[in-house]
Design an enzyme around this catalytic site. Structure first.
Site, PDB file in Angstrom:
ATOM      1  CG  HIS A   1      22.793  51.842  56.906  1.00  0.00           C
ATOM      2  ND1 HIS A   1      23.125  53.177  56.893  1.00  0.00           N
ATOM      3  CD2 HIS A   1      22.151  51.614  58.070  1.00  0.00           C
ATOM      4  CE1 HIS A   1      22.702  53.732  58.017  1.00  0.00           C
ATOM      5  NE2 HIS A   1      22.097  52.809  58.748  1.00  0.00           N
TER       6      HIS A   1
ATOM      7  N   GLY B   1      21.045  52.344  65.856  1.00  0.00           N
ATOM      8  CA  GLY B   1      22.397  52.876  65.758  1.00  0.00           C
ATOM      9  C   GLY B   1      22.869  53.425  67.096  1.00  0.00           C
ATOM     10  N   GLY B   2      22.641  54.724  67.300  1.00  0.00           N
ATOM     11  CA  GLY B   2      23.174  55.410  68.489  1.00  0.00           C
ATOM     12  C   GLY B   2      22.864  54.704  69.807  1.00  0.00           C
TER      13      GLY B   2
ATOM     14  CB  SER C   1      15.947  58.673  66.239  1.00  0.00           C
ATOM     15  OG  SER C   1      16.865  59.462  65.494  1.00  0.00           O
TER      16      SER C   1
ATOM     17  CD  GLU D   1      24.981  55.966  58.620  1.00  0.00           C
ATOM     18  OE1 GLU D   1      25.694  55.002  58.968  1.00  0.00           O
ATOM     19  OE2 GLU D   1      24.214  56.562  59.398  1.00  0.00           O
TER      20      GLU D   1
ATOM     21  CG  ASN E   1      24.367  49.832  61.871  1.00  0.00           C
ATOM     22  OD1 ASN E   1      25.549  49.508  61.829  1.00  0.00           O
ATOM     23  ND2 ASN E   1      23.811  50.672  61.007  1.00  0.00           N
ATOM     24  CD1 TRP E   2      26.971  48.656  68.277  1.00  0.00           C
ATOM     25  CD2 TRP E   2      28.709  47.248  68.310  1.00  0.00           C
ATOM     26  NE1 TRP E   2      26.899  47.915  69.433  1.00  0.00           N
ATOM     27  CE2 TRP E   2      27.952  47.047  69.471  1.00  0.00           C
ATOM     28  CE3 TRP E   2      29.851  46.468  68.107  1.00  0.00           C
ATOM     29  CZ2 TRP E   2      28.292  46.107  70.443  1.00  0.00           C
ATOM     30  CZ3 TRP E   2      30.194  45.529  69.067  1.00  0.00           C
ATOM     31  CH2 TRP E   2      29.424  45.350  70.222  1.00  0.00           C
ATOM     32  CE  LYS E   3      24.338  54.010  62.175  1.00  0.00           C
ATOM     33  NZ  LYS E   3      23.612  55.225  61.845  1.00  0.00           N
TER      34      LYS E   3
HETATM   35  P1  PGA Z   1      20.121  55.601  64.743  1.00  0.00           P
HETATM   36  O1  PGA Z   1      20.702  54.753  63.494  1.00  0.00           O
HETATM   37  O2  PGA Z   1      19.440  54.626  65.650  1.00  0.00           O
HETATM   38  O3  PGA Z   1      21.355  56.216  65.369  1.00  0.00           O
HETATM   39  O4  PGA Z   1      19.190  56.615  64.185  1.00  0.00           O
HETATM   40  C1  PGA Z   1      19.941  53.730  62.921  1.00  0.00           C
HETATM   41  C2  PGA Z   1      20.678  53.129  61.768  1.00  0.00           C
HETATM   42  O5  PGA Z   1      21.442  53.837  61.109  1.00  0.00           O
HETATM   43  O6  PGA Z   1      20.535  51.926  61.492  1.00  0.00           O
END
Ligand code: PGA
Length: 268
Positions: free
Chosen positions: A104, A243-244, A222, A106, A12-14
């Site tokens: 999600h 994500g990250g 994470s 966010e 998930n590149w956001k």
């Molecule tokens: P993260 O994000 O791996 O940076 O914790 C995961 C996500 O939001 O899907």
């Protein structure tokens, strides 16, 4: 995971990477995986770029016949019309997307996405022939109260209750405890397993055995190459929403390779 479900490693590149950076990343990921003789039949790899990069990713994937899938991070609940800034499910499907992330945390936090809206997004994605990656998971407060399993299961139930078995069978569910997203605090393998198992059992109650056995339940929050093996070893964890760590091509390819290795070893 030790079942017949094919694991899914999804990035998930956001709101990161413009279309040029996205193309560069996908090319490099494809090279890294090819050099490692990565077996895409044993693990699906998918990326969720920003809307602005989807067309470029599609052109690259189709031109080079890459086995990497891709999708969008959100979708409008309406199909067309006066909705400034929105993007419909059909528009996304026309770009060759297989997945759309729905709900999600966010999106739930920064946009007016409540359960009713999330139900409509799921329906829109399914109607356009794609698969929703439905995100659920408790905040720190629910965990402190010890109600994290009920909370995540309740979120799944609220969104899926009116789906048919066939529709439910197309879902991917991402268990993403909100306190773990972007914080470096990852769930233990056991707590990811507990949540994934509880969600799976609730699918069984609502939809029956086929849906329960076939829906993939990912862990997100994470995830890195250092914790991926512990998590994917769990029988009900079928992959990751990342994500990250999905912004680092070496890291993402390592997680995908570890996923294949761990799940193949477990199946022996
Ligand atoms: P993260 O994000 O791996 O940076 O914790 C995961 C996500 O939001 O899907």
């Amino acid at each position: 995971m030790v079942s017949a479900r094919i694991p899914l490693v999804a990035g998930n590149w956001k709101m990161n990477f413009d279309h040029l950076e996205a193309v560069y990343f996908v090319q490099k990921l494809a090279w890294l995986l090819r050099d490692a003789h990565f077996d895409f039949r044993k693990c699906e790899v998918a990326l969720m770029p920003a809307f602005t990069a989807l067309r470029s990713v599609q052109v690259l994937v189709e031109a080079d016949k890459l086995k990497i899938h891709y999708g969008a991070q959100a979708v409008s609940v309406t199909s067309q019309g006066a909705f400034t800034g929105d993007v419909s499910a059909d528009m996304i499907a026309r770009l060759g997307c297989r997945y759309v992330i729905v709900g999600h945390s966010e999106r739930r936090k920064y946009h007016p996405e409540d359960d009713a809206n999330i139900v409509d997004q799921v329906r829109a994605v399914l109607a356009a022939g794609m698969q929703p990656i439905l995100c659920v998971g408790e905040s720190f407060e629910e965990r402190r109260q010890g109600i994290e399993l009920e909370f995540a299961v309740g979120q799944v139930r609220d969104v899926t209750r009116d789906l048919s078995d066939e529709e439910a069978g197309k879902l991917v569910i991402a268990y993403e405890p909100v306190w773990a997203i972007g914080t470096g605090m990852v769930a233990t393998g056991q707590s990811a397993q507990d949540a994934a198992h509880a969600i799976r059992m609730s699918l069984r109650t609502t939809f029956g055995r086929n849906v329960c056995d076939s829906v993939r339940i990912l862990y997100g929050g994470s995830v890195t190459s250092r914790n991926a093996v512990e998590l994917i070893t769990e029988p009900d964890v079928d992959g990751f929403l990342i994500g990250g760590a999905a912004l680092d091509v070496n890291e993402l390819s390592t997680i995908a390779r570890l996923t294949v290795k761990t799940t193949s070893d477990a199946a022996k």
